[in-house]
Design an enzyme around this catalytic site. Structure first.
Site, PDB file in Angstrom:
ATOM      1  N   GLY A  56      65.159  51.934 -31.523  1.00  0.00           N
ATOM      2  CA  GLY A  56      63.965  52.024 -32.364  1.00  0.00           C
ATOM      3  C   GLY A  56      62.879  52.843 -31.703  1.00  0.00           C
ATOM      4  O   GLY A  56      61.690  52.521 -31.782  1.00  0.00           O
ATOM      5  N   ALA A  57      63.282  53.936 -31.062  1.00  0.00           N
ATOM      6  CA  ALA A  57      62.369  54.688 -30.193  1.00  0.00           C
ATOM      7  C   ALA A  57      61.746  55.904 -30.852  1.00  0.00           C
ATOM      8  O   ALA A  57      61.144  56.732 -30.179  1.00  0.00           O
ATOM      9  CB  ALA A  57      63.105  55.116 -28.924  1.00  0.00           C
ATOM     10  N   ARG A  78      59.240  55.895 -32.978  1.00  0.00           N
ATOM     11  CA  ARG A  78      57.803  55.745 -33.224  1.00  0.00           C
ATOM     12  C   ARG A  78      57.330  54.417 -32.656  1.00  0.00           C
ATOM     13  O   ARG A  78      58.114  53.594 -32.186  1.00  0.00           O
ATOM     14  CB  ARG A  78      57.524  55.796 -34.726  1.00  0.00           C
ATOM     15  CG  ARG A  78      58.275  54.752 -35.527  1.00  0.00           C
ATOM     16  CD  ARG A  78      58.075  54.900 -37.012  1.00  0.00           C
ATOM     17  NE  ARG A  78      58.793  53.857 -37.751  1.00  0.00           N
ATOM     18  CZ  ARG A  78      58.723  53.701 -39.066  1.00  0.00           C
ATOM     19  NH1 ARG A  78      57.983  54.522 -39.788  1.00  0.00           N
ATOM     20  NH2 ARG A  78      59.403  52.726 -39.655  1.00  0.00           N
ATOM     21  N   ASP A 129      72.934  53.008 -36.047  1.00  0.00           N
ATOM     22  CA  ASP A 129      72.581  51.769 -36.728  1.00  0.00           C
ATOM     23  C   ASP A 129      72.982  50.641 -35.787  1.00  0.00           C
ATOM     24  O   ASP A 129      74.175  50.372 -35.595  1.00  0.00           O
ATOM     25  CB  ASP A 129      73.337  51.673 -38.053  1.00  0.00           C
ATOM     26  CG  ASP A 129      73.113  50.348 -38.782  1.00  0.00           C
ATOM     27  OD1 ASP A 129      72.455  49.444 -38.222  1.00  0.00           O
ATOM     28  OD2 ASP A 129      73.616  50.210 -39.917  1.00  0.00           O
ATOM     29  N   VAL A 130      71.989  49.963 -35.190  1.00  0.00           N
ATOM     30  CA  VAL A 130      72.303  48.984 -34.148  1.00  0.00           C
ATOM     31  C   VAL A 130      73.016  47.748 -34.680  1.00  0.00           C
ATOM     32  O   VAL A 130      73.551  46.955 -33.896  1.00  0.00           O
ATOM     33  CB  VAL A 130      71.031  48.564 -33.375  1.00  0.00           C
ATOM     34  CG1 VAL A 130      70.410  49.754 -32.664  1.00  0.00           C
ATOM     35  CG2 VAL A 130      70.022  47.875 -34.288  1.00  0.00           C
ATOM     36  N   SER A 138      58.256  38.528 -30.412  1.00  0.00           N
ATOM     37  CA  SER A 138      56.993  38.672 -31.130  1.00  0.00           C
ATOM     38  C   SER A 138      56.267  37.335 -31.135  1.00  0.00           C
ATOM     39  O   SER A 138      56.900  36.269 -31.048  1.00  0.00           O
ATOM     40  CB  SER A 138      57.248  39.109 -32.574  1.00  0.00           C
ATOM     41  OG  SER A 138      56.081  39.004 -33.363  1.00  0.00           O
ATOM     42  N   TYR A 162      61.964  37.208 -40.063  1.00  0.00           N
ATOM     43  CA  TYR A 162      61.477  37.875 -38.853  1.00  0.00           C
ATOM     44  C   TYR A 162      61.196  36.868 -37.747  1.00  0.00           C
ATOM     45  O   TYR A 162      61.564  37.069 -36.583  1.00  0.00           O
ATOM     46  CB  TYR A 162      60.220  38.670 -39.215  1.00  0.00           C
ATOM     47  CG  TYR A 162      59.659  39.545 -38.130  1.00  0.00           C
ATOM     48  CD1 TYR A 162      60.250  40.766 -37.824  1.00  0.00           C
ATOM     49  CD2 TYR A 162      58.507  39.177 -37.429  1.00  0.00           C
ATOM     50  CE1 TYR A 162      59.717  41.593 -36.844  1.00  0.00           C
ATOM     51  CE2 TYR A 162      57.968  39.993 -36.457  1.00  0.00           C
ATOM     52  CZ  TYR A 162      58.581  41.193 -36.161  1.00  0.00           C
ATOM     53  OH  TYR A 162      58.044  42.009 -35.189  1.00  0.00           O
ATOM     54  N   ALA A 188      64.438  35.598 -36.305  1.00  0.00           N
ATOM     55  CA  ALA A 188      65.064  36.609 -35.447  1.00  0.00           C
ATOM     56  C   ALA A 188      64.362  36.705 -34.104  1.00  0.00           C
ATOM     57  O   ALA A 188      65.007  36.761 -33.045  1.00  0.00           O
ATOM     58  CB  ALA A 188      65.059  37.964 -36.151  1.00  0.00           C
ATOM     59  N   LYS A 189      63.036  36.708 -34.113  1.00  0.00           N
ATOM     60  CA  LYS A 189      62.283  36.870 -32.873  1.00  0.00           C
ATOM     61  C   LYS A 189      62.359  35.622 -31.996  1.00  0.00           C
ATOM     62  O   LYS A 189      62.353  35.716 -30.761  1.00  0.00           O
ATOM     63  CB  LYS A 189      60.830  37.219 -33.189  1.00  0.00           C
ATOM     64  CG  LYS A 189      60.654  38.606 -33.816  1.00  0.00           C
ATOM     65  CD  LYS A 189      61.256  39.709 -32.961  1.00  0.00           C
ATOM     66  CE  LYS A 189      60.846  41.099 -33.413  1.00  0.00           C
ATOM     67  NZ  LYS A 189      61.468  42.161 -32.587  1.00  0.00           N
TER      68      LYS A 189
END
Length: 256
Positions: A16-17, A19, A66-67, A145, A157, A160-161
């Protein structure tokens, strides 16, 4: 006259590098002396980050991946190993949002977010650990996060975090004997495209959204991608060799 051979640069892989936090982290790790693999969904999207690194005198490679796709992950890691060298620093940063309240959230919303954040971190870590174990050195840094503590409209989210924190601690236990550490950075409010999307979801202008967030943060400002990159840089360094299984909240103050 004798010369002292300089140690070979280590290779860092950042997902995800293209931006935001990922781009800032890739640039920082390059400044620290790493060769950097810039992974994002397409090779094209990562080229701006690569250009920034090269303009500063660093070495980088853009790779599309696509990870959440196991075959794509294996191919991407193999490409990085062949073209840059074995990746021994891994930053699992790739992420997406599919925010909604629980009664509106679809199975696709859930699966997409868990697939990129949690499955993606698993697949990337599994693929890279082979190179780390062979080298007797490795650093895995997962991006969690403050939403891991719970956040309205982000059941997927947040799950997942929070899952990434347990994943991180387990990797630290399993891989420590091989010289590999695993830690997580959990950002608070950071001004990125993703937080701008959250502002849009709740119908608030981004500037007003940031101002309201800053008023709740003890240091009285929102985070910048570089703030997170600094923390990742430490966890990726030689100096962090006795730090593993930790979750560092980078949020401008304590969280409730």
């Amino acid at each position: 006259m004798t010369t002292t051979e300089q140690p070979e640069q280590r290779v860092a892989l950042v997902t995800g590098a293209a931006r935001g936090i990922g781009a800032a982290t890739a640039v920082r790790l390059a400044a620290d002396g790493h060769r950097v693999a810039v992974l994002d969904l397409t090779e094209e999207s990562g080229r701006e980050t690569v250009s920034a690194i090269e303009a500063a005198g660093g070495s980088a490679l853009a790779v599309g991946c696509d990870v959440s796709d196991a075959d794509a992950v294996r191919a991407a890691v193999s490409q990085v190993a062949e073209r840059l060298g074995p990746p021994v620093v891994l930053v699992n940063n790739a992420g997406v949002l599919r925010d909604n309240l629980l009664f509106k959230m679809t199975e696709a919303d859930w699966d997409t977010v868990l697939g990129v954040h949690l499955r993606g971190a698993f697949l990337m870590s599994r693929a890279c650990q082979e190179h780390m174990v062979a080298a007797g050195f490795g650093r895995i840094v997962n991006l969690s996060s403050s939403s891991a503590l719970g956040n309205r409209g982000q059941a997927n989210y947040a799950a997942a975090k929070a899952g990434l924190q347990g994943f991180t601690k387990t990797l630290a236990i399993e891989l420590g004997k091989f010289g590999v550490t695993a830690n997580a950075v959990a950002p608070g409010f950071v001004a990125t495209d993703m937080t701008a999307a959250t502002a849009a979801r709740v119908g608030v202008g981004f500037e007003d959204f940031q101002q309201a967030a800053a008023e709740r943060i003890p240091v009285r400002r929102v985070g910048r991608p570089e703030d997170i990159a600094h923390a990742v840089s430490f966890f990726a360094s030689e100096a962090a060799g006795f730090v593993s299984g930790q979750v560092l909240y980078v949020a401008g103050g304590p969280l409730d």
